[in-house]
Structure formats: structure tokens, C-alpha cells
Design an enzyme around this catalytic site. Structure first.
Site, PDB file in Angstrom:
ATOM      1  N   HIS A  99      -1.476  -2.622 -10.565  1.00 47.06           N
ATOM      2  CA  HIS A  99      -0.931  -2.802  -9.359  1.00 47.06           C
ATOM      3  C   HIS A  99       0.219  -3.814  -9.479  1.00 47.06           C
ATOM      4  O   HIS A  99       0.540  -4.908  -8.400  1.00 47.06           O
ATOM      5  CB  HIS A  99      -2.005  -3.261  -8.269  1.00 47.06           C
ATOM      6  CG  HIS A  99      -2.770  -2.147  -7.785  1.00 47.06           C
ATOM      7  ND1 HIS A  99      -2.458  -1.106  -6.923  1.00 47.06           N
ATOM      8  CD2 HIS A  99      -3.928  -1.819  -8.162  1.00 47.06           C
ATOM      9  CE1 HIS A  99      -3.601  -0.236  -6.788  1.00 47.06           C
ATOM     10  NE2 HIS A  99      -4.400  -0.782  -7.665  1.00 47.06           N
ATOM     11  N   ASN A 134      -6.441   2.333  -1.079  1.00 48.34           N
ATOM     12  CA  ASN A 134      -5.419   2.945  -1.889  1.00 48.34           C
ATOM     13  C   ASN A 134      -4.690   3.913  -0.856  1.00 48.34           C
ATOM     14  O   ASN A 134      -5.202   3.927   0.351  1.00 48.34           O
ATOM     15  CB  ASN A 134      -5.949   3.874  -3.089  1.00 48.34           C
ATOM     16  CG  ASN A 134      -5.980   2.824  -4.444  1.00 48.34           C
ATOM     17  OD1 ASN A 134      -5.288   1.967  -4.672  1.00 48.34           O
ATOM     18  ND2 ASN A 134      -7.035   3.196  -5.083  1.00 48.34           N
TER      19      ASN A 134
END
Length: 489
Positions: A60, A133
Site C-alpha cells: 500500500h 480494500n
């Protein structure tokens, strides 16, 4: 840019406040001579410049974020005692960070990759972080496999590139990944923007109400802008023309007052249902079908303010699924249990032990009251107060009220696989997902999968990868096998 930033701020100074006389020329021993060590402005600037970056996130790393507001639209007190969820119409300040998973900080936005959807609620009982997510499932179900999985997605230590062999070798040997891989290589694998995708808490969480009743909950954030995706060709072109496409779109939409929003829904399972539910409700590779537990609308999330400084507010933002508030807690999900440690530990490494002192991370609606002292970037906020508990000097004290309810456990310690339920196998749900697609969507899924599988160097890895999809659906397996063979030929 804010109005304040346009106002003249006075003389340029050093870090210690001394006015800078010349910021254009370094000090030398005569015209054309060597630079002097006594030029402390030069040394200060170079030293600071050398340290302007912190270690990027392992996963990320590439992200964008914005502030916003969550508004509760339904009474949920029957399920949770969380104060920010206590009154219809109540608003809570939020910060949402979007990200890609596998790419590094300099990678492009428009790539085939899951998108992080990390949401911080600045509640009056402390910060609540919901780290999810844009897919309701994930590749693996146990955190002990997470480092192995990410190593396959990152650059190979020998070649320095992402290798199809590594990716498909791991996925082929891990049939539980089939569901998420079907999501990833379908149409929603490359969102057109951050605004045009859903978000999910993904994990199962505990809610508990004022009477002590326990419920298992899943979160859904449904985009009000509608779902929009990119094809592989469209994404490849956009990545070359504008690598910052998603970040730019988010920032510019908020600048022009076109505030993106999501309708927030939950699925609620009474605690007693969990033991006999047909799927393990704590398995991150599975969804709860909506016919079993219909989504219930509870609120609206709107993003309406851009960060002023990307490094300070997006790069240094720290989220952890261990940040709960009263009425919300963890579940026995083995992936979630690992993340409860890993996220906080990552931020202590990257940003420092006092990362939670930064404006983007500290509580906004309540004052943190701890006995933690010192460390890098400690701001002295506690002044001369005592740093131990209990104490006789008016220090902070424990409440004796747990944030979440205890769960019943039994058996002996050991390296146990997750309990298996009636329909728990790795292929039922990806097969269902494929059969929900129309013919065009199926064709694009097969094309995307075949294009990547065909790049592996060994036939056995390719065959194993195809076989997982064959077990999910016979038609999918047959068509994928033919497509891969055609490309490998």
C-alpha cells in the site's frame, strides 16, 4: 491552496529561527573558492533534504487521501454501543486513504491490483480505524502466509522484476486464492478512479450493544458515483500518459466541489449463527451471500477536504485495525488477528514511536491521555505529570469497561487450520462469481487471466494455475486452458 498560504509570511529563517541573509549562494573562501564548513544554512538544508523521505510502506505504498464526514442515517443501537453510531444524523470527521497494494511509491495508479480503502473515524471515544480494500475477500486466510504472498507480488530478489512464475506458483499452490484472483482479473480489477469503486471492511468484526449482546458484522461502502472500470489496454495507455491519474482525479473532484460519496451498509449475523453457518464466517477468502444476510444501509460517507501536504497527511497517516472504540472489536479471523499487530508495528518502524502525535493520526474529538513518554519526535505534551498508573496525583485511570465482549474458546493450543464449515472449499464462491458474469465479462476475465498465466516459464505451474479455475467452474477451466495454450504456443 488555502488563503493563509497566499499571505506573505515574513523573512526566511533557519530551523532555529535565525533570518537567512542569502539563500542563493553558498559561502566560499573567496570568489570561486571552496565552500566553508561554517555555512550552516547550506549544511542544514542538505542534511534535511537527505532525510526528507521515510521508509515507504511495504504494501500500500502508493496512495492518496482526503478528509470527509460520516453521517449516520439509521439507528444501530440494537447492535452496537459505539457513541459515533448512537444517533441518527450524527456526523463524524473521517480521513480516507486509497492505495494500490503491490506497487512502490513511484508506480502508476491505473494498474491491475486491489485498492486499499483505509478509513479513520475521529470519534469522541478515540479514533476507530477500518482498514479494508475494494474487494470483499482476500488471497489468503491466515496472516502467517502474508509475507510469502507479498514476496511473490514484489520484485524478485534476483531479477529485480515482478515474475509471473512467482505469482502463479504461489496462487496455484494456494487454492484459497482463487476467489480473490477471479475478482482481480475480472472487470473490477482496474477501477477507473478511486471515486468509482466500492470499499469493504473485508474482515468480520464484532459489534456489541449496551445489553452485552454480540453480533458479527461486515462493512460495505457502495460508491454513489457508480462503478467504472478500465480495460487492460485503457489502463496501460493511461499509466503511460498520466501515472498519477487516480490521485489527480480525487484531488480535482474535491477542488471543484464534486464531493465523492459512498452509501455505507452492514451485514449483521447474530453471534449464535456463526458456529453452524454454511461458510466459516471468519474466513477472509469467503463472502456472506446477500440472500443469507442482506446488507442494511446505515450511513453516508462523503469526502470534502483535500490534505494540505501529501507527505504529512497521506504518507505519514497511520491506520491500524487494532484501533477500536467501545462497542466494536475483533473477530477470530486469523488474517485480522495478524493485522492487529502488523499494522501498528509497521508504523512504529516507518514513522516512529510517536506517529500518533501527528495531526492526521491523533484523535480530533477527544484528547489522548497516556503514560507514554519520550522517543523520537516526542512533543512534551504531558509536561510534568506523572507517567505511571495507579498514582496519587490525579493521573489517568482505567475504566474497567472492556471495548468488546469476550469470546468463548476451547481446546488445546497448536497450529490449527481454521474450522471447516458445511460448504467450506476454495472453489464454490469463485465459481458462483464466474456464473454471475455476463458473456462479455467472462470473456474479459479469461483474456486477462490467460495473458498473465501464459508468461510463466514452466508448464506445470501454468497447468496448476488453470486447474484451480477448472475446479471452480468447468466452462471457465476449459476456456481458460484453450486460451493459455494458444498464447503459449
Amino acid at each position: 491552496m488555502t488563503q493563509e498560504a497566499l499571505v506573505t509570511q515574513g523573512p526566511l529563517t533557519t530551523e532555529t529561527g535565525a533570518p537567512v541573509a542569502d539563500n542563493q549562494n553558498s559561502e566560499t573562501a573567496g570568489a570561486g573558492g571552496p565552500v566553508l564548513v561554517q555555512d550552516q544554512l547550506l549544511l542544514e538544508k542538505l542534511a534535511h533534504f537527505n532525510r526528507e523521505r521515510i521508509p515507504e510502506r511495504i504494501v500500500h505504498a502508493r496512495g492518496a487521501g482526503a478528509y470527509g464526514t460520516f453521517t449516520l442515517t439509521r439507528d444501530v443501537s440494537q447492535w452496537t454501543r459505539a457513541k459515533f453510531l448512537s444517533e441518527v444524523g450524527k456526523q463524524t470527521e473521517t480521513f480516507l486513504r486509497f492505495s494500490t497494494v503491490a506497487g512502490n511509491l513511484g508506480s502508476a495508479d491505473a494498474v491491475r491490483d486491489p485498492r486499499g480503502f483505509a478509513l479513520k473515524f475521529y470519534t469522541e471515544e478515540g479514533n476507530y480505524d477500518l482498514v479494508g480494500n475494494n474487494t470483499p475477500v482476500f488471497f489468503i486466510k491466515d496472516a502467517i502466509k502474508f509475507p510469502d504472498f507479498i514476496h511473490t507480488q514484489k520484485r524478485d530478489p534476483y531479477t529485480g522484476s515482478q515474475e509471473a512464475d512467482n505469482v502463479w506458483d504461489f496462487w496455484g499452490l494456494s487454492p484459497e486464492s482463487t476467489h480473490q484472483v477471479t475478482w482481480l482479473f475480472g472487470d473490477r480489477g482496474i477501477p477507473a478512479t478511486f471515486r468509482h469503486m466500492n470499499g469493504y471492511g473485508s474482515h468480520t468484526y464484532q459489534w456489541n450493544n449496551a445489553d452485552g449482546e454480540v453480533f458479527w458484522v461486515k462493512y460495505h461502502f457502495k460508491t454513489d458515483q457508480g462503478i467504472k472500470n478500465l480495460t487492460t489496454d485503457e489502463a496501460n495507455r493511461l499509466s503511460g500518459v498520466d501515472p498519477d491519474s487516480h490521485q489527480r482525479d480525487l484531488r480535482e473532484s474535491i477542488e471543484r466541489g464534486d464531493f465523492p460519496s459512498w452509501t455505507v451498509q452492514i451485514q449483521v449475523m447474530p453471534a449464535a449463527d456463526a458456529a453452524t453457518y454454511r461458510f466459516n464466517p471468519f474466513d477472509l477468502t469467503k463472502v456472506w451471500p446477500h440472500e443469507d444476510y442482506p446488507p442494511i444501509e446505515i450511513g453516508k460517507l462523503e469526502l470534502n477536504r483535500n490534505p494540505e501536504n501529501i507527505f504529512a497527511e497521506v504518507e505519514q497517516s497511520a491506520f491500524s485495525p487494532a484501533n477500536f472504540v467501545p462497542g466494536i472489536g475483533p473477530s477470530p479471523d486469523k488474517m485480522l488477528q495478524g493485522r492487529l499487530f502488523a499494522y501498528g508495528d509497521a508504523h512504529r518502524y516507518r514513522v516512529g514511536i510517536n506517529a500518533d502525535h501527528l495531526p492526521v493520526n491523533r484523535p480530533h474529538a477527544v484528547e489522548a491521555n497516556t503514560n507514554y513518554r519520550d522517543g523520537v519526535l516526542y512533543d512534551g505534551r504531558h509536561k510534568g505529570t506523572k507517567n505511571y498508573e495507579p498514582n496519587s496525583f490525579g493521573g489517568p485511570f482505567q475504566t474497567d469497561q472492556q471495548l468488546w465482549k469476550s469470546t468463548q474458546v476451547s481446546g488445546v493450543t497448536g497450529n490449527h487450520p481454521a474450522p471447516s464449515h458445511a460448504e467450506d472449499n476454495d472453489f464454490v464462491q469463485p465459481g458462483n462469481l464466474y456464473r454471475q458474469m455476463n458473456e462479455d465479462e467472462k470473456g474479459r476475465l479469461i483474456e486477462n487471466l490467460a495473458g498473465f498465466i501464459s508468461q510463466v516459464s514452466r508448464d506445470d505451474i501454468a497447468e496448476r494455475a488453470v486447474n484451480n479455475f477448472r475446479q471452480a467452474d468447468g466452462d471457465l477451466g476449459k476456456r481458460l486452458e484453450a486460451a493459455v495454450q494458444a498464447l503459449r504456443a
